[in-house]
Design a protein around this motif. Structure first.
Motif, PDB file in Angstrom:
ATOM      1  N   THR A   1       0.378  -0.868  -0.139  1.00 30.85           N
ATOM      2  CA  THR A   1       0.309  -0.031   0.120  1.00 30.85           C
ATOM      3  C   THR A   1       1.059   1.588   0.256  1.00 30.85           C
ATOM      4  O   THR A   1       2.018   1.278  -0.161  1.00 30.85           O
ATOM      5  N   ALA A   2       0.039   2.472  -0.004  1.00 34.15           N
ATOM      6  CA  ALA A   2       1.435   3.635   0.236  1.00 34.15           C
ATOM      7  C   ALA A   2       1.682   3.806   1.171  1.00 34.15           C
ATOM      8  O   ALA A   2       2.847   4.632   1.173  1.00 34.15           O
ATOM      9  N   GLU A   3       1.648   3.624   1.997  1.00 36.40           N
ATOM     10  CA  GLU A   3       1.920   3.049   3.329  1.00 36.40           C
ATOM     11  C   GLU A   3       2.757   2.622   3.867  1.00 36.40           C
ATOM     12  O   GLU A   3       3.382   2.309   4.820  1.00 36.40           O
ATOM     13  N   ASN A   4       2.485   1.574   3.720  1.00 36.23           N
ATOM     14  CA  ASN A   4       3.263   0.311   3.034  1.00 36.23           C
ATOM     15  C   ASN A   4       3.550  -0.296   2.576  1.00 36.23           C
ATOM     16  O   ASN A   4       3.677  -2.050   1.956  1.00 36.23           O
ATOM     17  N   PRO A   5       4.777  -0.149   1.393  1.00 37.78           N
ATOM     18  CA  PRO A   5       4.961  -0.616   0.402  1.00 37.78           C
ATOM     19  C   PRO A   5       5.823  -1.633  -0.044  1.00 37.78           C
ATOM     20  O   PRO A   5       6.490  -1.805   1.061  1.00 37.78           O
ATOM     21  N   TRP A   6       5.971  -2.261  -1.196  1.00 37.26           N
ATOM     22  CA  TRP A   6       6.669  -3.012  -1.661  1.00 37.26           C
ATOM     23  C   TRP A   6       8.295  -2.234  -1.321  1.00 37.26           C
ATOM     24  O   TRP A   6       8.500  -1.851  -1.520  1.00 37.26           O
TER      25      TRP A   6
END
Length: 298
Positions: A134-139
């Protein structure tokens, strides 16, 4: 259950239609040879090589919900690629690439990647909806990115929080698309894999050798670059660490399409297993030489 991939390969996955002849060719030549159709595209070629080295690559691409698309997905699965995250389009056909190769090299090629371009950021949805990040927890892992995406989408990727923590490995699809990579030139975690011609197009300045090109791209803000030059000296340059070089082993060239993608994938694998800069470059050159000699299957 969806498999967790080791690396994401984003870009073109299509059918390669390649005509090869052992005869030197020129404009208008009509010669005997062989015509093959096999899964191809930059992202596909990189992913297939990574799978041969034992990794589990996932493809993020656009594939049509047509007979050719179903056949292509099945072929990708047989090669060990994770296909769960590919965007399947109801109204876009599966893309194709066509090339003619002779004893004197690549004669001509046409890449029809219009469906990938039309799909745009739909192929990136798994990076934003929680499946891969996610944008908050990116790859946070490796991403191999190819220049068949539009320049506007590549510019979005360069600034996107979805890619902020990734180890980006970037390759142009062809010299004609090299300038699409300009938005990513100064990305702090991007490694660019280019040939000598592509390096000159990105820098808007011709270079005589690969080491010169590597220095030139570093001077223009690249974090790291690898520059190939066929059978001549190749180079790797890293900000703050200078430029190293090596020469590929001499081999009889029997094919060209896919060589650069094999080089990139082999370099990624070598670094992943802990090789230093010099050894990783040598391993990539050896893998590419083996590929163009025809000693391994397509």
């Amino acid at each position: 259950m969806t498999q967790t991939p080791d690396i994401l390969c984003i870009g073109s996955v299509l059918w390669d239609i390649i005509g090869r002849s052992p005869t030197a060719m020129r404009l208008g030549s009509d010669v005997p040879g062989r015509i093959t159709r096999l899964p191809g595209g930059v992202a596909m070629n990189i992913a297939a090589t990574l799978a041969r080295f034992g990794l589990a690559p996932a493809i993020l691409t656009a594939i049509g919900r047509d007979a050719e698309g179903a056949e292509l997905l099945a072929a990708c699965a047989r090669l060990g690629l994770v296909t769960d995250h590919a965007y399947l389009s109801e109204d876009l056909p599966t893309d194709r690439y066509m090339a003619i190769e002779g004893a004197n090299g690549l004669i001509a090629a046409i890449a029809d990647a219009h469906s990938l371009e039309a799909a745009g950021d739909k192929i990136l949805r798994p990076l934003a909806d929680g499946r891969l990040g996610t944008a908050e927890n990116p790859w946070t892992g490796l991403i191999a990115l190819d220049g068949n995406l539009t320049q506007s989408l590549l510019a979005d990727i360069a600034a996107s929080p979805l890619f902020a923590k990734a180890d980006l490995r970037v390759a142009p699809a062809s010299p004609g698309k090299a300038e699409r990579l300009l938005p990513l030139l100064k990305h702090p975690s991007a490694t660019l894999y280019v040939n000598l011609e592509e390096a000159g197009l990105i820098a808007h300045h011709p270079f005589a050798t690969a080491p010169e090109a590597a220095l030139g791209l570093l001077a223009r803000g690249a974090a790291r670059v690898l520059v190939t030059n066929g059978g001549k000296t190749c180079a790797e340059g890293t900000q703050g660490e200078g430029v190293i070089e090596d020469r590929p082993p001499p081999v009889l060239v029997t094919r060209i399409t896919g060589a650069g993608d094999t080089f990139m994938a082999a370099h990624i694998v070598a670094e992943r297993r802990g090789e230093n800069r010099q050894n990783a470059l040598a391993a990539a050159l050896q893998a590419a030489a083996t590929y163009v000699s025809g000693e391994i299957g397509s």
